[in-house]
Design an enzyme around this catalytic site. Sequence first.
Site, PDB file in Angstrom:
ATOM      1  N   GLY A 292       0.825  -1.211   0.000  1.00 37.75           N
ATOM      2  CA  GLY A 292       0.000   0.000   0.000  1.00 37.75           C
ATOM      3  C   GLY A 292       0.856   1.255   0.000  1.00 37.75           C
ATOM      4  O   GLY A 292       0.358   2.354  -0.164  1.00 37.75           O
TER       5      GLY A 292
ATOM      6  N   ASP B 175       3.470   2.175  -2.162  1.00 43.83           N
ATOM      7  CA  ASP B 175       4.094   1.678  -3.390  1.00 43.83           C
ATOM      8  C   ASP B 175       5.556   2.057  -3.632  1.00 43.83           C
ATOM      9  O   ASP B 175       6.389   1.215  -3.828  1.00 43.83           O
ATOM     10  CB  ASP B 175       3.274   2.132  -4.586  1.00 43.83           C
ATOM     11  CG  ASP B 175       1.788   1.898  -4.370  1.00 43.83           C
ATOM     12  OD1 ASP B 175       1.427   1.246  -3.380  1.00 43.83           O
ATOM     13  OD2 ASP B 175       0.989   2.374  -5.189  1.00 43.83           O
TER      14      ASP B 175
ATOM     15  N   TYR C 158       4.535  11.187  -3.594  1.00 41.50           N
ATOM     16  CA  TYR C 158       3.809   9.972  -3.202  1.00 41.50           C
ATOM     17  C   TYR C 158       4.232   9.456  -1.835  1.00 41.50           C
ATOM     18  O   TYR C 158       4.110  10.186  -0.862  1.00 41.50           O
ATOM     19  CB  TYR C 158       4.064   8.976  -4.320  1.00 41.50           C
ATOM     20  CG  TYR C 158       2.978   7.991  -4.643  1.00 41.50           C
ATOM     21  CD1 TYR C 158       1.643   8.320  -4.623  1.00 41.50           C
ATOM     22  CD2 TYR C 158       3.327   6.690  -4.995  1.00 41.50           C
ATOM     23  CE1 TYR C 158       0.681   7.379  -4.939  1.00 41.50           C
ATOM     24  CE2 TYR C 158       2.370   5.749  -5.330  1.00 41.50           C
ATOM     25  CZ  TYR C 158       1.049   6.099  -5.286  1.00 41.50           C
ATOM     26  OH  TYR C 158       0.112   5.167  -5.615  1.00 41.50           O
TER      27      TYR C 158
ATOM     28  N   GLU D 198      -5.323  13.218  -1.351  1.00 42.10           N
ATOM     29  CA  GLU D 198      -4.742  11.890  -1.135  1.00 42.10           C
ATOM     30  C   GLU D 198      -3.557  12.001  -0.162  1.00 42.10           C
ATOM     31  O   GLU D 198      -3.404  11.181   0.733  1.00 42.10           O
ATOM     32  CB  GLU D 198      -4.277  11.358  -2.497  1.00 42.10           C
ATOM     33  CG  GLU D 198      -3.947   9.899  -2.534  1.00 42.10           C
ATOM     34  CD  GLU D 198      -3.551   9.441  -3.935  1.00 42.10           C
ATOM     35  OE1 GLU D 198      -3.427  10.289  -4.858  1.00 42.10           O
ATOM     36  OE2 GLU D 198      -3.342   8.228  -4.111  1.00 42.10           O
TER      37      GLU D 198
HETATM   38  C1  9WN Z   1      -1.750   0.864  -6.818  1.00 42.90           C
HETATM   39  C2  9WN Z   1      -5.900   3.514  -4.206  1.00 42.90           C
HETATM   40  C3  9WN Z   1      -4.464   3.052  -4.066  1.00 42.90           C
HETATM   41  C4  9WN Z   1      -4.039   2.844  -2.589  1.00 42.90           C
HETATM   42  C5  9WN Z   1      -2.536   2.652  -2.443  1.00 42.90           C
HETATM   43  C6  9WN Z   1      -1.835   3.806  -3.140  1.00 42.90           C
HETATM   44  C7  9WN Z   1      -2.242   3.859  -4.606  1.00 42.90           C
HETATM   45  C8  9WN Z   1      -2.216   2.313  -6.592  1.00 42.90           C
HETATM   46  C9  9WN Z   1      -1.645   3.234  -7.650  1.00 42.90           C
HETATM   47  O1  9WN Z   1      -3.648   4.042  -4.696  1.00 42.90           O
HETATM   48  O2  9WN Z   1      -1.819   2.661  -5.243  1.00 42.90           O
HETATM   49  O3  9WN Z   1      -2.430  -0.010  -5.992  1.00 42.90           O
HETATM   50  O4  9WN Z   1      -2.046   3.096  -8.810  1.00 42.90           O
HETATM   51  O5  9WN Z   1      -0.805   4.085  -7.341  1.00 42.90           O
HETATM   52  O6  9WN Z   1      -0.445   3.695  -2.998  1.00 42.90           O
HETATM   53  O7  9WN Z   1      -2.170   2.578  -1.084  1.00 42.90           O
HETATM   54  O8  9WN Z   1      -4.697   1.727  -2.086  1.00 42.90           O
HETATM   55  O9  9WN Z   1      -6.115   4.665  -3.421  1.00 42.90           O
END
Ligand code: 9WN
Length: 447
Positions: free
Chosen positions: A173, A175, A369, A413
């Site tokens: 989570g 990334d 991020y 976010e």
């Molecule tokens: C990949 C949806 C998600 C969160 C993650 C966050 C981001 C996705 C992305 O968004 O990840 O799963 O495309 O960047 O890092 O924690 O669940 O909000």
Amino acid sequence: MRLSLKTLLVRAKQVLERNDMGTFTKPAPSLYPHQWSWDSAFIAIGLASYNPLRAAKELRHLFGAQWRDGRVPHIVFSPQAEAGSYLPGPEWWGIDRNRSFAREATSGICQPPVHALAALRIWRAAQRTGNEAAAAAIRILYPRLFAWHRYLATCRDPDDTGLVTIYHPWESGMDNSPRWDTSLASISVDPELPHYDRPDLRHVSDQEERPDKADYDRYLSLVRSLRRAGYDDKHIQSQHPFQMQDVLFTAVTVAANGALAELARALNAPDEHQVALRQWGERGRTGLLSRWDPQCGLALDQDVMSNTPISARTVAGFAPLIATNMPHGIIDAQIRRLDSDWFCAAPDLRWPLPPSTSPSESTYSARRYWRGPIWPVANWLIWEGLRSANRLQRAEQIRQHSLEQINAGGFAEYFEPHSGQPLGSQQQSWTAAVAIDWLHAAFPQSA
Ligand code: 9WN
């Protein structure tokens, strides 16, 4: 202009309404058009306080896509989303539909299991308000939750270390956290990686806020590796190049095992479930203690491939605090670290909240991020940990500063730590959801 807290609560609920797709809630209006696993759990936590039935529906849709082996996919793809609006879409994962109970396509990886924390809140709200339908939905969901926890305790911890092994940075989570830099650097990009476009870059004001191309080449190469391994845990563990014992994922699992054990008791689930959940929780705590670094005052992930600890100083290091029921000495050391110049007392912070990566790290990047910005959901996990350790005053400060940040910048976010500038996607569901949970403590009667 600052809003009154009552108006902020109304606005937060409007964000969830706006992203509501009927059966699930999108994490954000455009950047994330499908259902995400841990986002939906946080969303359900927000909804539980004023609409427990809708909260239960959120989990029901996600667990409707659970795989037969118990794993809960990190994305359930929505047929309503515009084709190509998110990368990687179902064609990258190539999942055999028979593996899951879902009608929709899914991804093949997981995210931290916040779900039982949500389910327990829904259950309690249902009991409080006599909401039979919500209570019944949790009763139906319980065996699915148990199967999910069993999958994590067995398939993701083959050596009984108590630590959950992840196969992709997306599973954490967090990334593009510096936690994964060394491992990712050693991964070669798949020479047959097809050309791809990044729809995510269209939805942020500045590309600097998202992971870079070198990261994406590796994320997608790892997806192809997992696909080649047929998403089979044994096969993956024998040859997949990214395997990490993740302390934050483990901490959430420990806390969630505690919540599920409480739910199991309330539902009169079989004794062996309650015993197993307690054992998994204890094993998880032992695993986290084995990753405790007293010098740093943080828990450190372990790279399974190189058998080395990951020394990056990030919010994930507060895993022991998040896990609940850890020794007092460790909680004290964690709070000292939280309040040190590595995190909340770092120079020139707009609010004393923990940046996702410590500003004292050479890899710190205030706008990118998970490499620096402040994420309200991470603050929520720390707040919950502080509350459960009975550090109520410190928890309250985190709650108030987080609400001030959101009040000034909106339901973003993530936030730039020094200016408080909102970054990433705006109208982010889980930011609204944790704000609702925080505000609900002040206005419990508002529906
Ligand atoms: C990949 C949806 C998600 C969160 C993650 C966050 C981001 C996705 C992305 O968004 O990840 O799963 O495309 O960047 O890092 O924690 O669940 O909000």
